[in-house]
Design a protein around this motif. Structure first.
Motif: not given
Length: 292
Positions: A149-153, A172-175
């Motif tokens: 949260k708020p984004t995947v990192r 990759s499609s990390l989100q």
């Protein structure tokens, strides 16, 4: 006159038929009422069951929320002590909530490919452990701390700097699917661990073979062999250009005897080293009497 009398008779017959039908239906009315009452009772029972399920679901949702917020062992112990004073229904609800929690964890574990994951920062992040192994032996374990949260990192990690983590994350499609990062990363790490373990086994099992050169990534390995008969020294270079594999993509021999590297026997050795882990290939070459 006859026509009028005929109509009168027909009308009378129609009236008698209607009366007969009404008499047949009258005895059936009590059974119909009974059937409707039974249906009403069934619907009322179903309504009560649905209300009970909704109430149970609400209680389970509250318990799951409280369970997910537990951060310390002390809180868990206090909750277990408090359960002794709860009613049987409360204990059952807690067990049901725990059951659903474990099912969700197992499902998540399956979804992410069996990686070990723990929540961090009250659910705002998670730590993923990637274990490496070679030939059934567990080796190093690496960790990634990922913010969700708020984004995947990726926030922190102990992945070696020569592993292209940033490139893998960008590709990759990390989100939407974290496995598109974890799977190739695990492949890189396991390949590196496998090459590193092979180098270790070469040093342990083959004292007569000299390791002339190797790099941190273990993607380049230069060995020196001794041919028994002529006592000729042979330099063997193994190049692992595919960093996701434990086997070399190129093998090159060099020695004073210019004809030796191109001989049929040493061409077989080249193929052997490209298809077999180096420490096992050296055992075969020694048994064949080609190296000391």
């Amino acid at each position: 006159m006859e026509g009028a009398s005929t109509k009168g008779v027909l009308s009378h017959l129609s009236l008698l038929e209607v009366q007969a039908r009404s008499r047949k239906t009258q005895p059936q009315q009590p059974s119909r009422v009974k059937e409707l009452k039974a249906k009403v009772e069934a619907l009322l029972t179903q309504r009560d069951q649905l209300r009970a399920e909704i109430e149970t679901h609400k209680n389970l949702k509250k318990l799951r929320a409280s369970m997910d917020k537990r951060c310390t062992q002390e809180e868990e112990e206090e909750e277990e002590e408090g359960m002794d004073e709860d009613s049987e229904n409360s204990k059952l609800l807690r067990l049901m909530a725990r059951h659903t929690q474990l099912k969700d964890l197992l499902h998540a574990h399956h979804v992410i490919g069996g990686y070990n994951v723990i929540k961090t920062r009250q659910g705002k992040g998670m730590c993923v452990s990637l274990a490496t192994a070679y030939e059934g032996v567990y080796l190093e374990t690496y960790n990634l701390e990922i913010d969700v949260k708020p984004t995947v990192r990726i926030s922190r990690h102990d992945v070696p700097p020569f592993i292209p983590l940033n490139n893998l994350a960008e590709q990759s499609s990390l989100q939407t699917d974290i496995r598109t990062l974890l799977d190739p990363l695990s492949q890189h790490l396991n390949a590196f661990a496998g090459r590193k373990q092979q180098l270790k086994l070469v040093k342990e099992l083959h004292k007569s073979v000299v390791v002339m050169e190797s790099n941190v990534l273990c993607s380049l390995l230069v060995l020196m062999f001794t041919v028994p008969k002529e006592k000729t020294l042979v330099l063997c270079s193994l190049d692992y250009t595919d960093r996701t594999r434990c086997l070399p993509t190129r093998v090159h021999f060099k020695c004073d005897d210019k004809e030796l590297p191109d001989s049929p026997e040493w061409k077989k050795h080249r193929s052997l080293l490209m298809e077999t882990p180096v420490h096992k290939a050296l055992i075969t070459m020694r048994k064949m009497g080609n190296i000391v």
